[in-house]
Design a protein around this motif. Structure first.
Motif, PDB file in Angstrom:
ATOM      1  N   PRO A  27       0.980  -1.177  -0.101  1.00  0.00           N
ATOM      2  CA  PRO A  27      -0.023  -0.056  -0.054  1.00  0.00           C
ATOM      3  C   PRO A  27       0.748   1.253  -0.008  1.00  0.00           C
ATOM      4  N   GLN A  28       2.092   1.413   0.183  1.00  0.00           N
ATOM      5  CA  GLN A  28       3.030   2.467   0.332  1.00  0.00           C
ATOM      6  C   GLN A  28       3.349   2.969  -1.116  1.00  0.00           C
ATOM      7  N   VAL A  29       2.953   1.844  -2.220  1.00  0.00           N
ATOM      8  CA  VAL A  29       3.299   2.278  -3.566  1.00  0.00           C
ATOM      9  C   VAL A  29       2.100   2.790  -4.105  1.00  0.00           C
ATOM     10  N   ASN A  30       2.266   4.293  -4.703  1.00  0.00           N
ATOM     11  CA  ASN A  30       1.180   4.675  -5.725  1.00  0.00           C
ATOM     12  C   ASN A  30       1.565   4.598  -7.150  1.00  0.00           C
ATOM     13  N   VAL A  31       0.610   3.793  -7.847  1.00  0.00           N
ATOM     14  CA  VAL A  31       0.809   3.752  -9.156  1.00  0.00           C
ATOM     15  C   VAL A  31       0.522   4.741 -10.066  1.00  0.00           C
ATOM     16  N   CYS A  32       1.417   5.781 -10.430  1.00  0.00           N
ATOM     17  CA  CYS A  32       1.238   6.751 -10.916  1.00  0.00           C
ATOM     18  C   CYS A  32       0.736   6.884 -12.455  1.00  0.00           C
ATOM     19  N   GLY A  33       0.920   5.556 -13.124  1.00  0.00           N
ATOM     20  CA  GLY A  33       0.823   5.158 -14.637  1.00  0.00           C
ATOM     21  C   GLY A  33       1.374   3.644 -15.020  1.00  0.00           C
ATOM     22  N   THR A  34       0.708   3.621 -16.039  1.00  0.00           N
ATOM     23  CA  THR A  34       0.970   2.303 -16.715  1.00  0.00           C
ATOM     24  C   THR A  34       1.256   2.435 -18.212  1.00  0.00           C
TER      25      THR A  34
END
Length: 250
Positions: free
Chosen positions: A27-34
């Protein structure tokens, strides 16, 4: 602190699966894009400036290694995610934090994320130390003191006297210069607080640092603001008022 991640894979189900695993177990990771290919990845890379890349190796047109070679610099950590294990040595040459095999093991994914975060923090600490040393060296010379600002494309050495103000937005800081130029740096404002306050900068708000010589007036209509010589208005927070009065001798 949140860690921004860009996921790059030429198969959408793989992207969806990795994004779901990160949301649930990291949860400490924020996916800012793919991105499904290297060109799309570059666009997201330059706009979002992620901390970590989860990068597939085998992609059409430009594979993961070629993608990294095409970049002018690396301001991120790399975790390779692939279905093949024959690329380990090549991955090590790119100083990858980790090399994960599909299907992903949750424990290995979590361990890779933790290593990436630790490595990122270490580099940030080293960069701050480098910036401070550059400032101290400049101050010992006949030149005006300068500060090293690492943008997405270059590291600029800016005279402190030319910085009007600094404005924070999450983990980014925008430096407004006296010639009208702005520099966006992927560091929070507190990273520069201690260094710049030594040179007369004042923290008038959680998101703002101002250079004292550029303050024109203190406006008190419709709230408290500092009017600067470039015409900009910077808010004054309630908790900073007393300290600001002392700094400005008012």
């Amino acid at each position: 602190m949140e860690t921004k991640a860009l996921l790059i894979d030429d198969e959408q189900p793989n992207l969806d699966n990795l994004q779901a695993l990160l949301k649930t177990y990291c949860p400490q990771v924020n996916v800012c894009g793919t991105a499904l290919n290297a060109e799309a990845a570059k666009r997201v890379l330059y706009t979002e400036q992620p901390d970590v890349l989860f990068l597939d190796i085998q992609m059409p047109q430009q594979n993961g290694f070629d993608f990294l070679r095409s970049l002018p610099e690396y301001n991120f950590e790399v975790i390779f995610v692939t279905a093949y294990d024959q690329y380990v040595l090549q991955a090590l040459r790119f100083a990858a934090v980790d090399y994960l095999l599909k299907p992903l093991d949750i424990n290995e994914l979590q361990a890779a994320v933790e290593r990436a975060i630790k490595q990122r923090r270490l580099k940030e600490q080293n960069q701050l130390l480098h910036n401070l040393m550059q400032t101290l060296k400049s101050g010992q010379s006949q030149d005006e003191p300068r500060i090293a600002l690492a943008t997405a494309k270059e590291t600029r050495f800016v005279k402190i006297s030319e910085i009007i103000r600094c404005e924070s937005s999450n983990n980014y800081t925008t430096f407004h210069l006296s010639d009208g130029e702005t520099l966006l740096v992927c560091k929070p404002i507190y990273a520069y607080d201690d260094v710049l306050t030594q040179y007369g900068f004042i923290r008038c708000h959680q998101s703002h640092l101002v250079n004292k010589p550029f303050i024109k007036s203190w406006k008190k209509e419709f709230g408290d603001f500092l009017l600067l010589t470039d015409g900009s208005e910077v808010p004054i927070s309630r908790g900073k008022k007393e300290g600001l009065k002392k700094a400005l001798h008012v």
